[in-house]
Write a protein that holds these residues in place. Structure first.
Motif, mmCIF file in Angstrom:
data_model
loop_
_atom_site.group_PDB
_atom_site.id
_atom_site.type_symbol
_atom_site.label_atom_id
_atom_site.label_comp_id
_atom_site.label_asym_id
_atom_site.label_seq_id
_atom_site.Cartn_x
_atom_site.Cartn_y
_atom_site.Cartn_z
ATOM 1 N N PRO A 276 0.828 -1.196 0.000
ATOM 2 C CA PRO A 276 0.000 0.000 0.000
ATOM 3 C C PRO A 276 0.866 1.251 0.000
ATOM 4 N N ASN A 277 0.341 2.309 -0.532
ATOM 5 C CA ASN A 277 1.113 3.539 -0.684
ATOM 6 C C ASN A 277 0.274 4.728 -0.244
ATOM 7 N N PHE A 278 0.936 5.843 -0.020
ATOM 8 C CA PHE A 278 0.280 7.086 0.370
ATOM 9 C C PHE A 278 0.745 8.178 -0.562
ATOM 10 N N CYS A 279 -0.131 9.121 -0.805
ATOM 11 C CA CYS A 279 0.269 10.344 -1.471
ATOM 12 C C CYS A 279 -0.512 11.460 -0.812
ATOM 13 N N THR A 280 0.153 12.478 -0.333
ATOM 14 C CA THR A 280 -0.538 13.583 0.321
ATOM 15 C C THR A 280 -0.308 14.855 -0.455
ATOM 16 N N CYS A 281 -1.331 15.678 -0.498
ATOM 17 C CA CYS A 281 -1.225 16.981 -1.148
ATOM 18 C C CYS A 281 -1.293 18.049 -0.073
ATOM 19 N N GLN A 282 -0.244 18.812 0.060
ATOM 20 C CA GLN A 282 -0.243 19.907 1.018
ATOM 21 C C GLN A 282 -0.565 21.200 0.283
ATOM 22 N N ARG A 283 -1.634 21.887 0.746
ATOM 23 C CA ARG A 283 -2.119 23.069 0.044
ATOM 24 C C ARG A 283 -1.227 24.265 0.258
ATOM 25 N N LYS A 284 -1.017 25.056 -0.785
ATOM 26 C CA LYS A 284 -0.370 26.355 -0.695
ATOM 27 C C LYS A 284 -1.328 27.386 -1.294
ATOM 28 N N ASN A 285 -0.859 28.638 -1.476
ATOM 29 C CA ASN A 285 -1.687 29.645 -2.106
ATOM 30 C C ASN A 285 -1.987 29.243 -3.550
ATOM 31 N N SER A 286 -3.170 29.543 -4.025
ATOM 32 C CA SER A 286 -3.586 29.116 -5.352
ATOM 33 C C SER A 286 -4.229 30.269 -6.098
ATOM 34 N N GLN A 287 -3.987 30.347 -7.423
ATOM 35 C CA GLN A 287 -4.627 31.357 -8.251
ATOM 36 C C GLN A 287 -5.419 30.716 -9.389
ATOM 37 N N THR A 288 -5.558 29.451 -9.376
ATOM 38 C CA THR A 288 -6.310 28.774 -10.430
ATOM 39 C C THR A 288 -7.126 27.665 -9.819
ATOM 40 N N LEU A 289 -8.166 27.268 -10.503
ATOM 41 C CA LEU A 289 -9.052 26.237 -9.988
ATOM 42 C C LEU A 289 -8.837 24.913 -10.697
ATOM 43 N N GLU B 58 -7.134 11.520 -14.915
ATOM 44 C CA GLU B 58 -7.683 12.837 -15.246
ATOM 45 C C GLU B 58 -8.863 13.176 -14.346
ATOM 46 N N TYR B 59 -9.725 12.209 -14.094
ATOM 47 C CA TYR B 59 -10.856 12.468 -13.201
ATOM 48 C C TYR B 59 -10.370 12.708 -11.779
ATOM 49 N N LEU B 60 -9.352 11.944 -11.326
ATOM 50 C CA LEU B 60 -8.815 12.151 -9.996
ATOM 51 C C LEU B 60 -8.268 13.574 -9.855
ATOM 52 N N ALA B 61 -7.602 14.056 -10.920
ATOM 53 C CA ALA B 61 -7.075 15.418 -10.878
ATOM 54 C C ALA B 61 -8.205 16.428 -10.732
ATOM 55 N N LYS B 62 -9.282 16.239 -11.487
ATOM 56 C CA LYS B 62 -10.412 17.167 -11.397
ATOM 57 C C LYS B 62 -11.090 17.080 -10.029
ATOM 58 N N LEU B 63 -11.201 15.857 -9.514
ATOM 59 C CA LEU B 63 -11.823 15.663 -8.209
ATOM 60 C C LEU B 63 -11.016 16.366 -7.112
ATOM 61 N N LEU B 64 -9.705 16.177 -7.168
ATOM 62 C CA LEU B 64 -8.853 16.842 -6.193
ATOM 63 C C LEU B 64 -8.880 18.353 -6.358
ATOM 64 N N SER B 65 -8.936 18.803 -7.608
ATOM 65 C CA SER B 65 -8.996 20.243 -7.853
ATOM 66 C C SER B 65 -10.265 20.841 -7.256
ATOM 67 N N LYS B 66 -11.377 20.145 -7.451
ATOM 68 C CA LYS B 66 -12.640 20.642 -6.908
ATOM 69 C C LYS B 66 -12.607 20.643 -5.379
ATOM 70 N N HIS B 67 -12.044 19.571 -4.792
ATOM 71 C CA HIS B 67 -11.956 19.511 -3.334
ATOM 72 C C HIS B 67 -11.020 20.597 -2.809
ATOM 73 N N LEU B 68 -9.893 20.763 -3.502
ATOM 74 C CA LEU B 68 -8.940 21.793 -3.096
ATOM 75 C C LEU B 68 -9.587 23.171 -3.144
ATOM 76 N N GLU B 69 -10.368 23.401 -4.176
ATOM 77 C CA GLU B 69 -11.055 24.684 -4.308
ATOM 78 C C GLU B 69 -12.027 24.907 -3.153
ATOM 79 N N SER B 70 -12.787 23.881 -2.803
ATOM 80 C CA SER B 70 -13.765 24.036 -1.727
ATOM 81 C C SER B 70 -13.088 24.254 -0.382
ATOM 82 N N VAL B 71 -11.962 23.549 -0.175
ATOM 83 C CA VAL B 71 -11.236 23.716 1.087
ATOM 84 C C VAL B 71 -10.668 25.122 1.186
ATOM 85 N N ILE B 72 -10.043 25.575 0.106
ATOM 86 C CA ILE B 72 -9.479 26.927 0.112
ATOM 87 C C ILE B 72 -10.586 27.957 0.286
#
Length: 538
Positions: free
Chosen positions: A2-15, A205-219
């Motif tokens: 099993p593996n892990f990948c974490t995304c740590q949020r920084k400032n963002s200017q795009t969705l 590609e869908y995972l990227a969009k899903l994460l982008s949408k989640h990242l946007e909502s969190v920010i």
């Protein structure tokens, strides 16, 4: 594994989040060489991260952390603690509340035994940060599929499961690029009889969009809090800069104005101490209410007006011709010598108040925050204020001692007028005169004199106990309150332009601190402006 990948949020200017990594041979080689430099050519691991920066106008600012897979058994070349080492390393990242956890599990493994899901549930029990990812869907045994997991039936997560088909080792060896790999992945899901109905919600590609949408909502949810924290930090830095003081002008006029303002700030705090706005002024009253009365009470009049001393003084005052009625010269000498004892308490009161005023000057300078940045000016104000207080002390001593001398220069007449009447009371004057002559050198005679002098000295002591405080306050406290600032102005007015500049030489540590605050303030304001400039309307 099993593996892990974490995304740590920084400032963002795009969705738009589009995870794109072209694993070219040069990058792979550099990563391998860096790993070998840290761990040697072994299977050990290192907690030191390898940083790879990718710049594109199509991605958000975030950190993607690829963590090693959890393991249970150490292989050759690995320490026995490898399992705990890897888990501790993974925990150090996934425990952070601003991480998005990608809990990666191979599809050909039982989800119930997934260590990544187990650990993610421990650090994120609500599941708000966890995304389940199934890999190797193309490597499952024939007749089996992962539909139950992907549809959330066998293990439900707050966010939907996403299936991936990555490059095989053969694809990597053949240098199949990521674009071709993503196309092959889309074809797999689109043509799969098992996953065809989920094809639109599968793939990288869908995972990227899903994460982008989640990242946007969190920010989006955190922006008000971020703005509030930034505004608070800006306010705190502004306040600190006010305490540190703004940069001083270089011309003599601006410097003189700054120095005079600082003198006024010091004088304002000094007066607050005297008037009761700050502690310390009440100790001056203590000098008059405690120290002075105690000093007056301890004066050695009992010894000075003893029978032996009174007889000696009176006898010497009469000379060759004894006194006829009352020994006036003896009284005067006894009273004058007794009054000299009051000089000590008078001077002590002046010195005590002087010491307290100097202490209030020191405290006021230390409490004048604006002066903390100018050590030379602090020393100058201290010296000028102490010099002024020294002058006030001299005036106080002269005045209080003059009060004592006044009592010596003119004795109260009514007191002496009562003395002959005591000798003339009742009986034959001749007999009284003879009796007085006989009693003139008796012990009782001298003790009556001592008693009369003590009575007079007590009256003077009460008078001086009231007038000495008035003189001290008038000459020292009142002058310090009303004229100290004028003395400071006079001293500053004598300075030349070069000397004014030297007075405003700052402490290097404070100058450095101010520059740090200014830089941080600019960064915070820039961050606030950047956040405010982002339009979140979709």
């Amino acid at each position: 594994m099993p593996n892990f990948c974490t995304c740590q949020r920084k400032n963002s200017q795009t969705l738009v989040l589009w995870i794109f990594m072209e694993a070219c041979s040069e990058v792979r080689n550099e990563i391998q060489e860096e790993t070998d430099r840290m761990t040697g050519k072994t299977k050990q691991i290192s907690p030191v991260p390898i940083h790879l920066s990718i710049y594109s106008s199509n991605v958000v600012n975030l950190t993607l952390i690829d963590l090693p897979g959890l393991t249970k058994v150490a292989v050759e070349g690995q320490p026995e603690s490898i399992a705990a080492d890897i888990e501790n390393m993974v925990r150090s990242y996934v425990e952070k509340p601003n991480c998005i956890i990608l809990a990666i599990t191979p599809a050909n493994q039982d989800i119930a035994t997934s260590d990544s899901i187990k650990l993610a549930r421990e650090v994120d029990p609500t599941g708000e940060r966890t995304f389940g990812v199934l890999t190797k869907l193309d490597l499952m045994d024939k007749g089996t599929n992962a539909i139950e997991v992907l549809e959330g039936k066998s293990y439900r997560l707050q966010h939907p499961w996403v299936g991936l088909v990555n490059r095989s080792q053969a694809d990597i060896n053949r240098n199949v690029d990521m674009i071709a790999a993503r196309r092959k992945e889309r074809e797999f899901f689109a043509t799969s009889p098992d996953y065809g109905h989920l094809a639109s919600k599968m793939g990288s590609e869908y995972l990227a969009k899903l994460l982008s949408k989640h990242l946007e909502s969190v920010i989006r949810a955190q922006i008000p809090g971020m703005t509030s924290l930034i505004n608070k930090a800006i306010d705190e830095l502004e306040m600190e800069l006010d305490h540190l003081g703004r940069p001083v002008g270089i011309d003599a006029g601006a410097q003189l104005y700054t120095i005079l303002e600082l003198c006024r700030a010091f004088d304002r705090i000094f007066k607050e101490h005297l008037d009761g706005g700050r502690p310390g002024g009440a100790r001056i009253y203590g000098v008059f209410d405690n120290q002075l009365p105690a000093a007056l009470a301890k004066l050695p009049f009992d010894l000075h007006l003893s029978f032996q001393n009174v007889r000696k003084v009176v006898s010497e005052a009469d000379g060759y011709q004894p006194h006829l009625v009352a020994p006036e010269q003896g009284y005067r000498r006894l009273i004058d010598s007794s009054l000299n004892y009051f000089r000590g308490p008078a001077e002590a009161s002046v010195d005590a108040v002087h010491f307290l005023l100097k202490e209030l000057v020191r405290r006021s300078i230390s409490e004048t925050q604006e002066l903390s940045r100018f050590p030379a000016l602090r020393a100058e104000i201290t010296a000028a204020a102490n010099a002024a207080l020294e002058g006030f002390r001299e005036d106080g001593k002269k005045t209080t001692l003059r009060l004592v001398d006044m009592e010596s220069s003119y004795l109260t007449v009514d007191f002496f007028r009562r003395l002959p009447q005591e000798w003339e009371k009742g009986g034959n004057p001749g007999v009284n005169a003879a009796s007085a002559a006989a009693d003139r050198y008796s012990e009782g005679h001298y003790r009556r004199i001592a008693s009369n002098v003590v009575s007079y000295i007590g009256m003077v002591s009460q008078t001086l106990g009231n007038t000495i405080p008035k003189a001290v306050v008038y000459c020292q406290v009142r002058e310090a309150k009303q004229a100290l600032l004028d003395h400071l102005y006079i001293q500053v007015g004598k300075k030349q332009a070069k000397e004014l500049a030297e007075l405003l030489d700052e402490d290097p540590a404070l100058m450095e601190r101010r520059q740090q605050c200014i830089r941080r303030l600019e960064l915070y304001k820039s961050a606030r402006d950047e956040i405010d400039s982002v339009s979140w309307a979709r």
